[in-house]
Motif scaffolding. Structure first.
Motif, PDB file in Angstrom:
ATOM      1  N   TYR A   1      16.311 -15.356 -23.108  1.00  0.00           N
ATOM      2  CA  TYR A   1      17.257 -14.262 -22.898  1.00  0.00           C
ATOM      3  C   TYR A   1      16.444 -13.013 -22.560  1.00  0.00           C
TER       4      TYR A   1
ATOM      5  N   TYR B   1      24.123 -13.687 -28.862  1.00  0.00           N
ATOM      6  CA  TYR B   1      24.120 -14.172 -27.494  1.00  0.00           C
ATOM      7  C   TYR B   1      23.961 -15.672 -27.365  1.00  0.00           C
ATOM      8  N   GLN B   2      23.314 -16.332 -28.301  1.00  0.00           N
ATOM      9  CA  GLN B   2      23.064 -17.764 -28.096  1.00  0.00           C
ATOM     10  C   GLN B   2      24.363 -18.538 -28.245  1.00  0.00           C
ATOM     11  N   LEU B   3      24.562 -19.466 -27.314  1.00  0.00           N
ATOM     12  CA  LEU B   3      25.726 -20.333 -27.364  1.00  0.00           C
ATOM     13  C   LEU B   3      25.333 -21.684 -27.963  1.00  0.00           C
TER      14      LEU B   3
ATOM     15  N   TYR C   1      20.311 -14.875 -18.951  1.00  0.00           N
ATOM     16  CA  TYR C   1      20.014 -16.018 -19.822  1.00  0.00           C
ATOM     17  C   TYR C   1      19.668 -17.205 -18.931  1.00  0.00           C
TER      18      TYR C   1
ATOM     19  N   ILE D   1      13.876 -10.775 -24.695  1.00  0.00           N
ATOM     20  CA  ILE D   1      14.485 -10.565 -26.005  1.00  0.00           C
ATOM     21  C   ILE D   1      14.282 -11.789 -26.896  1.00  0.00           C
ATOM     22  N   ASP D   2      14.455 -12.963 -26.319  1.00  0.00           N
ATOM     23  CA  ASP D   2      14.354 -14.199 -27.102  1.00  0.00           C
ATOM     24  C   ASP D   2      13.881 -15.302 -26.178  1.00  0.00           C
TER      25      ASP D   2
ATOM     26  N   PHE E   1      19.472 -23.662 -24.359  1.00  0.00           N
ATOM     27  CA  PHE E   1      19.026 -22.292 -24.175  1.00  0.00           C
ATOM     28  C   PHE E   1      17.514 -22.249 -23.986  1.00  0.00           C
TER      29      PHE E   1
ATOM     30  N   TRP F   1      26.458 -25.472 -27.797  1.00  0.00           N
ATOM     31  CA  TRP F   1      27.208 -26.204 -26.789  1.00  0.00           C
ATOM     32  C   TRP F   1      27.759 -27.519 -27.329  1.00  0.00           C
TER      33      TRP F   1
END
Lengths: 110, 113
Positions: free
Chosen positions: B48, A96-98, B33, B55-56, B45, A100
């Motif tokens: 999430y 899930y992590q993008l 997110y 979750i994170d 980020f 950038w």
């Protein structure tokens, strides 16, 4: 070196010109996103790519997985296309992590 | 089918106050997110969440920041005792399963005075 590099950083063009923005990445990816952000505005997801080419109106996005490179093209550019265009990748190591890119600031002059 | 709704669009808080940012995901999306964009910087980020689960949260500052996504209602990003450095745009995105595309909200611009 950043894992996602965009070029150019800034781009000024005349209305009607064909625009190309490039994105290179150094990690294995499961998907690549192109997004648009207007000054002071929200973020709009333009494309999500894992292979080949996608087209939406005057926007075309391509990706070459072997070369780890993607391009965003704008045909018949218009002043309203002026925005920051951001490339982001989802690595195979993360669901899930993008990661950038720094963005490309595009200005289209009338 | 409304997209991701964030409110408020703009929020001004004095140093030391609390800021609450809300995000309603797209209908049917259960993954949320949060990202922060500092002035002249790219998105980073933060956290999430799935319904009732974090979750994170590896991108969240260790203190003063918390997030939740309850069974009913929007996801909330809460910043306690805000400081000037918290001034930023906070974006929320939602998705279906993890590998699906993201839909972003318009963001909340927090200004701490």
């Amino acid at each position: 070196k950043n894992e996602v590099e965009q070029s150019p950083q800034n781009l000024t063009a005349q209305e009607g010109e064909f625009i190309t923005i490039n994105c290179s990445y150094s990690v294995g990816i499961s998907a690549l996103h192109w997004l648009q952000q207007h000054p002071g505005g929200g973020i709009v997801s333009l494309f999500m790519l894992s292979s080949g080419k996608k087209k939406h109106g005057r926007l075309i996005a391509t990706i070459n997985i072997q070369e780890k490179h993607s391009s965003l093209h704008i045909t018949a550019s218009h002043p309203r296309d002026s925005a920051v265009y951001i490339c982001a990748v989802r690595s195979v190591d993360s669901n899930y992590q993008l990661i950038w890119g720094a963005g490309t600031k595009l200005i289209i002059k009338p | 089918n409304a997209g991701v709704m964030q409110n408020p669009r703009h929020l001004v808080r004095r140093r030391g106050q609390e800021a609450r940012l809300r995000c309603s995901p797209m209908k049917g999306h259960s993954h949320v997110y949060w990202y922060r964009q500092l002035p002249e910087e790219g998105l980073k980020f933060m956290v999430y969440l799935q319904k009732e689960n974090i979750i994170d949260e590896s991108g969240m500052p260790k203190e003063r920041f918390s997030a939740e996504f309850p069974k009913e209602g929007p996801s909330i990003l809460r910043i306690q005792q805000v400081v000037r450095g918290d001034s930023a745009a906070y974006f929320c995105a939602s998705s279906l399963p993890e590998r699906a595309g993201y839909t972003f909200g318009s963001g909340t611009r927090l200004t701490v005075v």
